[in-house]
Motif scaffolding. Structure first.
Motif, PDB file in Angstrom:
ATOM      1  N   LEU A 108       0.793  -1.221   0.000  1.00 23.01           N
ATOM      2  CA  LEU A 108       0.000   0.000   0.000  1.00 23.01           C
ATOM      3  C   LEU A 108       0.832   1.280   0.000  1.00 23.01           C
ATOM      4  O   LEU A 108       0.530   2.209  -0.767  1.00 23.01           O
ATOM      5  CB  LEU A 108      -0.949  -0.014   1.194  1.00 23.01           C
ATOM      6  N   PRO A 109       1.890   1.396   0.797  1.00 24.29           N
ATOM      7  CA  PRO A 109       2.706   2.622   0.733  1.00 24.29           C
ATOM      8  C   PRO A 109       3.265   2.897  -0.660  1.00 24.29           C
ATOM      9  O   PRO A 109       3.262   4.042  -1.126  1.00 24.29           O
ATOM     10  CB  PRO A 109       3.817   2.360   1.749  1.00 24.29           C
ATOM     11  N   ASP A 110       3.747   1.840  -1.343  1.00 27.16           N
ATOM     12  CA  ASP A 110       4.293   2.031  -2.690  1.00 27.16           C
ATOM     13  C   ASP A 110       3.192   2.449  -3.666  1.00 27.16           C
ATOM     14  O   ASP A 110       3.412   3.288  -4.553  1.00 27.16           O
ATOM     15  CB  ASP A 110       4.955   0.743  -3.186  1.00 27.16           C
ATOM     16  N   ILE A 111       1.998   1.844  -3.507  1.00 31.13           N
ATOM     17  CA  ILE A 111       0.885   2.179  -4.393  1.00 31.13           C
ATOM     18  C   ILE A 111       0.489   3.634  -4.223  1.00 31.13           C
ATOM     19  O   ILE A 111       0.300   4.368  -5.198  1.00 31.13           O
ATOM     20  CB  ILE A 111      -0.311   1.253  -4.105  1.00 31.13           C
ATOM     21  N   LEU A 112       0.378   4.065  -2.961  1.00 34.45           N
ATOM     22  CA  LEU A 112      -0.021   5.456  -2.706  1.00 34.45           C
ATOM     23  C   LEU A 112       1.041   6.439  -3.186  1.00 34.45           C
ATOM     24  O   LEU A 112       0.716   7.524  -3.671  1.00 34.45           O
ATOM     25  CB  LEU A 112      -0.292   5.645  -1.213  1.00 34.45           C
ATOM     26  N   GLN A 113       2.287   6.043  -3.071  1.00 41.48           N
ATOM     27  CA  GLN A 113       3.355   6.912  -3.562  1.00 41.48           C
ATOM     28  C   GLN A 113       3.278   7.057  -5.077  1.00 41.48           C
ATOM     29  O   GLN A 113       3.466   8.160  -5.621  1.00 41.48           O
ATOM     30  CB  GLN A 113       4.717   6.346  -3.146  1.00 41.48           C
ATOM     31  N   GLU A 114       2.967   5.949  -5.768  1.00 40.65           N
ATOM     32  CA  GLU A 114       2.841   5.998  -7.220  1.00 40.65           C
ATOM     33  C   GLU A 114       1.635   6.843  -7.627  1.00 40.65           C
ATOM     34  O   GLU A 114       1.700   7.625  -8.588  1.00 40.65           O
ATOM     35  CB  GLU A 114       2.702   4.584  -7.780  1.00 40.65           C
ATOM     36  N   MET A 115       0.543   6.714  -6.901  1.00 38.59           N
ATOM     37  CA  MET A 115      -0.639   7.534  -7.186  1.00 38.59           C
ATOM     38  C   MET A 115      -0.335   9.011  -6.952  1.00 38.59           C
ATOM     39  O   MET A 115      -0.724   9.874  -7.741  1.00 38.59           O
ATOM     40  CB  MET A 115      -1.809   7.086  -6.304  1.00 38.59           C
ATOM     41  N   GLU A 116       0.397   9.287  -5.874  1.00 40.36           N
ATOM     42  CA  GLU A 116       0.737  10.675  -5.550  1.00 40.36           C
ATOM     43  C   GLU A 116       1.634  11.293  -6.623  1.00 40.36           C
ATOM     44  O   GLU A 116       1.526  12.492  -6.923  1.00 40.36           O
ATOM     45  CB  GLU A 116       1.440  10.717  -4.197  1.00 40.36           C
ATOM     46  N   SER A 117       2.463  10.448  -7.229  1.00 38.55           N
ATOM     47  CA  SER A 117       3.378  10.976  -8.236  1.00 38.55           C
ATOM     48  C   SER A 117       2.645  11.475  -9.481  1.00 38.55           C
ATOM     49  O   SER A 117       3.202  12.255 -10.264  1.00 38.55           O
ATOM     50  CB  SER A 117       4.398   9.895  -8.635  1.00 38.55           C
TER      51      SER A 117
END
Length: 423
Positions: free
Chosen positions: A381-390
């Motif tokens: 989840l942290p990696d997914i949210l970081q990718e979405m934020e990017s």
């Protein structure tokens, strides 16, 4: 000419009542808006076309009665009398109600063909009740049927489907006794066509449900309507449905305006996320004209469809790693006629093949958590949210404490259904 103000209520999914309340105010100019769990009551001057545009509601009803909870008594007969007095009115009352309902429902289905005959039937019934001889004959018929009911109930099994069939048989037998027999010189088939068919749908909870079942209440109301108005019971395909909801908060009587729920979207061929939830999520994004909107885990594309239908001036992209989900999404988009509004691509949300800061809004129903029985992937989840934020403008900075249902827009991240949101 604008429609006259009418009283309505609409059912809503859990947590969607505030969305529906805001929508009826904004879309219909509604007043006297009152939210309770699972329902929103309001008054609005709106026609059927405007009412059909509600996107966050489930079923829409014409409100007939809204009262405080009925007093609870251990005496079933007394309680049934109170309930019947809440619903049963003189035939003239139902003439007015049916007239309003027909205008608002848009004469759906078979009601067009029988509407004029139904009015004649009700008037005919009202005149018959002034005749003393007819009343005496009707009383004898009711006694005979009640006696028959007692015999039937004595041999009933305690199995829900069989009890339902017995209820249907009993009500329809009672109705048939209201019409003349072949020996009377009248055509019973012609008389039956003049009757107005109905069904009673009852829900009860709380204290009253400990005394009476929904079946008992529905049957009592149904028999009373047959006796009072001469209607014909039809549990499968009625002209009209009488909805009764009794609980510890209120007593409500209404008539569904449309045969299908508002949540049934004709443009969605394969259902995924509930359309009302998808619309509510998209509404949080405050999508503006010309915006670029991304759903990086689009599934069957329900969020994109709801957003594109409501805010067509924006451009939408959907990504998913599953071929079957993308195929379903493509079918939905084609059915909705939105091929020029929504683009699809196969990609993992953990590595989107898109330039950074490409989108103005990111909206996603992240399929993790207890509901989906997926817990291992939540580690990513942290990696997914970081990718979405990017994918958002560089000013965006956000995090989700829980992301079962989430919407992200211009750096503001919201999580629905009572979960925390942060900016």
């Amino acid at each position: 000419m604008s429609a006259e103000p009418g009283r309505f209520f609409c059912t809503a999914g859990r947590g969607l009542e505030p969305f529906l309340a805001r929508e009826v105010r904004a879309r219909l100019g509604a007043t006297e808006v009152d939210c309770v769990t699972g329902k929103v009551f309001f008054r609005a001057a709106a026609g059927p076309g405007e009412l059909r545009k509600l996107r966050s509601g489930e079923r829409l009803f014409l409100l007939l009665k809204k009262h405080s909870p009925l007093p609870v008594s251990r005496n079933k007969g007394k309680m049934l009398h109170e309930i019947k007095s809440l619903v049963i009115e003189e035939p003239e009352y139902w003439l007015d109600i049916i007239s309003v309902w027909r205008k608002l429902s848009g004469h759906e289905g078979k009601t067009d063909d029988v509407s004029q005959k139904n009015t004649l039937a009700l008037k005919r019934k009202s005149e018959e009740e002034t005749n003393t001889a007819s009343k005496r004959q009707k009383t004898e018929q009711v006694r005979a049927v009640v006696s028959k009911e007692c015999q039937v109930e004595a041999g009933e099994r305690c199995v829900a489907p069989e009890r339902l069939r017995g209820q249907e048989y009993w009500i329809e037998s009672k109705t048939s006794s209201e019409f003349p027999s072949k020996g009377s010189g009248e055509n019973p088939t012609a008389n039956e066509k003049l009757s107005f068919s109905f069904r009673v749908s009852c829900r009860c909870s709380g204290a009253i449900a400990k005394i009476l079942t929904s079946q008992e209440i529905g049957r009592a109301i149904g028999v009373a309507l047959v006796k009072q108005c001469g209607w014909r019971a039809d549990l499968r395909d009625p002209d009209i449905e009488i909805f009764v909801h009794l609980n510890d908060i209120h007593s409500v009587v209404g008539i569904p305006l449309f045969r299908l729920p508002l949540a049934n979207r004709e443009y969605i061929r394969t259902a995924g996320l509930r359309s009302t939830v998808a619309w509510a999520m998209a509404s949080l994004a405050e999508i503006s004209a010309g915006a670029l909107v991304l759903d990086p885990m689009c599934g069957l594309g329900t969020i994109l469809l709801e957003a594109a239908k409501e805010w067509p001036e924006a451009c939408y992209w959907g990504a998913d790693i599953s071929d079957s989900q993308l195929e379903g999404a493509d079918g939905n988009i084609r059915t909705a006629g939105l091929m020029d509004k929504i683009e699809l691509l196969k990609a993992s949300v953990k590595a989107l093949p898109l330039p950074s800061e490409s989108f103005d809004c990111v909206i996603s129903d992240i399929p993790f958590g207890k509901k989906f029985k997926i817990t291992n992937d939540a580690l990513f989840l942290p990696d997914i949210l970081q990718e979405m934020e990017s994918q958002l403008p560089s000013a965006a900075s956000s995090s989700f404490p829980d992301s079962r249902v989430a919407s992200a827009t211009r750096g503001e991240c919201f999580v629905l259904e009572g979960l925390l949101y942060c900016c």
